[in-house]
Design a protein around this motif. Structure first.
Motif, PDB file in Angstrom:
ATOM      1  N   LEU A 126      56.399  77.154  37.826  1.00  0.00           N
ATOM      2  CA  LEU A 126      58.021  77.272  37.586  1.00  0.00           C
ATOM      3  C   LEU A 126      58.124  78.509  36.428  1.00  0.00           C
ATOM      4  O   LEU A 126      58.216  78.120  35.129  1.00  0.00           O
ATOM      5  N   ASN A 127      58.014  79.618  36.649  1.00  0.00           N
ATOM      6  CA  ASN A 127      57.855  80.701  35.733  1.00  0.00           C
ATOM      7  C   ASN A 127      59.243  81.010  35.107  1.00  0.00           C
ATOM      8  O   ASN A 127      59.170  81.951  34.050  1.00  0.00           O
ATOM      9  N   GLU A 128      60.354  80.318  35.497  1.00  0.00           N
ATOM     10  CA  GLU A 128      61.449  80.772  34.790  1.00  0.00           C
ATOM     11  C   GLU A 128      61.830  79.681  33.501  1.00  0.00           C
ATOM     12  O   GLU A 128      62.742  79.802  32.638  1.00  0.00           O
ATOM     13  N   LEU A 129      60.926  78.698  33.388  1.00  0.00           N
ATOM     14  CA  LEU A 129      60.714  77.719  32.131  1.00  0.00           C
ATOM     15  C   LEU A 129      60.611  78.624  30.870  1.00  0.00           C
ATOM     16  O   LEU A 129      59.622  79.712  31.013  1.00  0.00           O
ATOM     17  N   ASP A 130      60.657  78.035  29.797  1.00  0.00           N
ATOM     18  CA  ASP A 130      60.430  78.261  28.372  1.00  0.00           C
ATOM     19  C   ASP A 130      58.819  78.180  28.350  1.00  0.00           C
ATOM     20  O   ASP A 130      58.275  77.230  28.185  1.00  0.00           O
ATOM     21  N   ARG A 131      58.061  79.522  28.367  1.00  0.00           N
ATOM     22  CA  ARG A 131      56.702  79.416  28.518  1.00  0.00           C
ATOM     23  C   ARG A 131      56.254  79.151  27.074  1.00  0.00           C
ATOM     24  O   ARG A 131      54.934  78.525  26.931  1.00  0.00           O
ATOM     25  N   GLU A 132      56.776  79.232  26.221  1.00  0.00           N
ATOM     26  CA  GLU A 132      56.449  79.001  24.634  1.00  0.00           C
ATOM     27  C   GLU A 132      56.154  77.534  24.433  1.00  0.00           C
ATOM     28  O   GLU A 132      55.123  76.903  24.145  1.00  0.00           O
ATOM     29  N   VAL A 133      57.413  76.748  24.887  1.00  0.00           N
ATOM     30  CA  VAL A 133      57.431  75.369  24.920  1.00  0.00           C
ATOM     31  C   VAL A 133      56.213  74.442  25.766  1.00  0.00           C
ATOM     32  O   VAL A 133      55.858  73.714  25.468  1.00  0.00           O
ATOM     33  N   LEU A 134      56.208  75.231  26.842  1.00  0.00           N
ATOM     34  CA  LEU A 134      55.348  74.472  27.797  1.00  0.00           C
ATOM     35  C   LEU A 134      53.985  75.048  27.971  1.00  0.00           C
ATOM     36  O   LEU A 134      53.080  75.002  28.963  1.00  0.00           O
ATOM     37  N   ARG A 135      53.391  75.878  27.040  1.00  0.00           N
ATOM     38  CA  ARG A 135      52.303  76.457  26.886  1.00  0.00           C
ATOM     39  C   ARG A 135      51.285  75.474  26.868  1.00  0.00           C
ATOM     40  O   ARG A 135      51.179  74.399  26.080  1.00  0.00           O
ATOM     41  N   HIS A 136      50.288  75.632  27.838  1.00  0.00           N
ATOM     42  CA  HIS A 136      49.237  75.004  27.892  1.00  0.00           C
ATOM     43  C   HIS A 136      49.329  73.610  28.507  1.00  0.00           C
ATOM     44  O   HIS A 136      48.543  72.622  28.621  1.00  0.00           O
ATOM     45  N   ILE A 137      50.355  73.174  28.918  1.00  0.00           N
ATOM     46  CA  ILE A 137      50.764  72.080  29.746  1.00  0.00           C
ATOM     47  C   ILE A 137      50.529  72.200  31.316  1.00  0.00           C
ATOM     48  O   ILE A 137      50.890  73.064  31.982  1.00  0.00           O
TER      49      ILE A 137
END
Length: 327
Positions: free
Chosen positions: A99-110
């Protein structure tokens, strides 16, 4: 498709009485139980009416309850199926890889593992409560992300791959009321599997558990790959969680040892697994005893003063064990 003999047993009268007492305590109008043991139906019981209206329908074998968060186990099945078929590579894949449209910073490593086990740490898609993998918090943020992994509605996938082949014609996402639904007077936007509006009959929820008990086999025939069910009911929680926190498979709560924050009774043997919804509906599977136990409610209000839902559901599981031993 399921061919089970009925052998109702008086041993469960006290269990049904307990379920009835809780029904009254939580101000539910409807309740039901269904227990399968050693490939036989040993308890089937219904009580109450669908709602508080004057001419409300009596609860019976055709009544379909909103199973609330028990729906998550069907999403867990869908993810396990996607892994089995190679559409998802690993539960340790990063969510943002799909889901690459999501905020990568918030979801980092999840990872998908974190979403399946409520250890993702997200309060919502913009905020974190804790770092992934170090704590446990039950919410629907991870569920909603997993739903987005599919390019077709989850309800369509499950209808094609599970409900229709299994003959589950009293199971599905509903947005309009009908006489067989134990309706909660909520408004639902769709019937595509995006919301908590999955309705099931008591029997079909028990058969859902029975399908897991037999790892995808029915009447001796392997209908679905056993690996799918072995995967969903094996603990995949990060290993460093504190002792008291629950351990999960693919959304199922799985018993390894007694834990204070889990919903599994202390008397349940190792390998038992369960799912509980906010309406009070629950599906418990005890492989060691070859048993599936389901209870249904239509709770809509807040828990009353003095009622501990964890203590209640643990008591239910422990009572099932007690009466199974008496058979």
């Amino acid at each position: 498709m399921f061919n089970l003999k009925i052998l109702n047993n008086k041993a469960f009268i006290e269990l049904n009485d307990y379920v009835l007492q809780v029904k009254n305590k939580i101000s539910a109008t409807a309740a039901a139980t269904y227990i399968i043991h050693n490939d036989r139906i040993v308890n089937e019981w219904y009580s109450g009416v669908h709602d508080n209206s004057k001419h409300s329908r009596l609860v019976d074998e055709e009544s379909q309850f909103n199973v609330a968060s028990v729906r998550k186990t069907f999403l867990g099945f869908a993810i396990s199926l996607a892994l089995h078929e190679g559409k998802v590579r690993s539960i340790d894949d990063l969510v943002v890889d799909y889901l690459n449209e999501l905020d990568r910073e918030v979801l980092r490593h999840i990872t998908i593992r974190h979403l399946l086990t409520h250890t993702h740490g997200l309060g919502d898609l913009h905020n974190r409560l804790f770092l992934q993998g170090i704590d446990w918090k039950y919410n629907n943020t991870g569920v909603n992300l997993l739903i987005e992994l599919y390019k077709i509605p989850v309800s369509q996938l499950l209808e094609e791959r599970l409900f229709s082949p299994m003959g589950f014609n009293q199971t599905g996402w509903r947005k309009e009321n009908n006489e067989k639904l134990v309706w909660l007077n909520e408004q639902y936007k769709d019937d595509q599997g995006n919301q908590a509006n999955l309705f099931m009959s008591t029997k079909e929820l028990a058969y859902w558990g029975y399908l897991h008990l037999n790892k995808g086999a029915i009447n001796g025939n392997q209908i679905l790959p056993k690996e799918i069910f072995e995967q969903t009911t094996t603990i995949i929680s990060p290993p460093d969680l504190e002792q008291q926190l629950p351990r999960n498979g693919f959304f199922w709560f799985v018993q390894d040892e007694p834990r204070s924050f889990t919903e599994l009774g202390h008397k349940l043997p190792h390998g038992s697994f369960q799912s509980l919804g906010a309406t009070g509906c629950a599906c418990l599977v005890i492989p060691k005893c070859k048993t599936v136990a389901v209870r249904m409610y239509n709770q809509t209000g807040q828990n009353p003063l003095g009622y501990d839902y964890l203590e209640d559901i643990k008591t239910f599981g422990d009572l099932v064990c007690k009466y199974i031993e008496d058979l």
